[in-house]
Structure formats: C-alpha cells, structure tokens
Design a protein around this motif. Structure first.
Motif, PDB file in Angstrom:
ATOM      1  N   GLU A  25      -0.710   4.303  -9.362  1.00  0.00           N
ATOM      2  CA  GLU A  25       0.232   5.174  -8.652  1.00  0.00           C
ATOM      3  C   GLU A  25       0.674   4.527  -7.340  1.00  0.00           C
ATOM      4  OE1 GLU A  25       2.888   7.958  -8.593  1.00  0.00           O
ATOM      5  OE2 GLU A  25       1.485   7.693 -10.259  1.00  0.00           O
ATOM      6  N   THR A  26      -0.249   3.845  -6.668  1.00  0.00           N
ATOM      7  CA  THR A  26       0.102   3.123  -5.441  1.00  0.00           C
ATOM      8  C   THR A  26       1.170   2.080  -5.730  1.00  0.00           C
ATOM      9  OG1 THR A  26      -2.117   3.448  -4.526  1.00  0.00           O
ATOM     10  CG2 THR A  26      -0.814   1.639  -3.601  1.00  0.00           C
ATOM     11  N   ARG A  28       3.281   2.045  -8.339  1.00  0.00           N
ATOM     12  CA  ARG A  28       4.523   2.708  -8.759  1.00  0.00           C
ATOM     13  C   ARG A  28       5.311   3.217  -7.563  1.00  0.00           C
ATOM     14  NH1 ARG A  28       0.947   5.559 -12.920  1.00  0.00           N
ATOM     15  NH2 ARG A  28       0.909   4.053 -14.633  1.00  0.00           N
ATOM     16  N   GLU A  29       4.597   3.740  -6.560  1.00  0.00           N
ATOM     17  CA  GLU A  29       5.285   4.229  -5.351  1.00  0.00           C
ATOM     18  C   GLU A  29       5.989   3.095  -4.626  1.00  0.00           C
ATOM     19  OE1 GLU A  29       2.474   6.358  -2.974  1.00  0.00           O
ATOM     20  OE2 GLU A  29       2.337   8.024  -4.392  1.00  0.00           O
ATOM     21  N   ALA A  30       5.496   1.873  -4.809  1.00  0.00           N
ATOM     22  CA  ALA A  30       6.120   0.701  -4.187  1.00  0.00           C
ATOM     23  C   ALA A  30       7.182   0.085  -5.094  1.00  0.00           C
ATOM     24  CB  ALA A  30       5.049  -0.333  -3.853  1.00  0.00           C
ATOM     25  N   GLY A  31       7.448   0.741  -6.239  1.00  0.00           N
ATOM     26  CA  GLY A  31       8.488   0.247  -7.134  1.00  0.00           C
ATOM     27  C   GLY A  31       8.022  -0.807  -8.123  1.00  0.00           C
ATOM     28  N   ASP A  76      -4.070  -2.430   0.418  1.00  0.00           N
ATOM     29  CA  ASP A  76      -4.594  -1.076   0.269  1.00  0.00           C
ATOM     30  C   ASP A  76      -6.110  -1.063   0.424  1.00  0.00           C
ATOM     31  OD1 ASP A  76      -3.912   1.660  -0.215  1.00  0.00           O
ATOM     32  OD2 ASP A  76      -4.940   1.470  -2.144  1.00  0.00           O
TER      33      ASP A  76
END
Length: 90
Positions: A25-26, A28-31, A76
C-alpha cells in the motif's frame, strides 16, 4: 508470470501477509504498482496472515520500478526506526 509482457520482480520478503500488504500500500500510494504473493495456504484469517509464514510473503513490482520501490521501502524503514545516528540533532 505469463505472457503479460511485463516482468515483476521481488523487492522484499516478509514474515506475515499484513506486513507485505502494508508495504504494498505504501508503494501504491507513491504510484508504484505492487503485488503481494501470499504463497500457498494463506487466507485472511489462516496461518500466515497475522503470524509468521514458513514460506515468506513476497512483494513484487514491475522490473522497471524496482529501484524506486527499494528506495521507498528503505526510507520507510528508516522512518520507523527507533534511532538514526545520522539524523540526531546533537
């Protein structure tokens, strides 16, 4: 990995599915597209989801985004760390 024409590479392996899901998810949030390879016999409430999986849970991204994904995951991890000697204000 079939005939989709795009190769996916493993950028990290986790002991539990929830850890891999969080990292995915981390990304995906960054594209960055990300897939979690749960391995055999892992269900949402089964062995391996909340606890350890003997097979490991692999996080995959498209090959051309591998370096971006690794950099983001390392950043992260650093943010979650208790102390980073290079960033202390003393």
């Amino acid at each position: 990995m079939g005939g989709s024409g795009e190769s996916w590479v493993v950028v990290a392996t986790y002991g539990a599915v929830w850890e891999a899901d969080f990292a995915a998810e981390t990304l995906r949030e960054a594209g960055i597209p990300a897939l979690v390879d749960n391995g055999p016999n892992v269900a949402i409430f089964g062995p391996g989801y909340q606890g350890g999986s003997q097979f490991g849970v692999k996080l995959r991204v498209p090959w051309h985004r591998e370096n971006d994904a690794r950099d983001l995951l390392e950043d992260d991890e650093d943010a979650d760390g208790a102390s980073d000697p290079l960033s202390e204000d003393s």
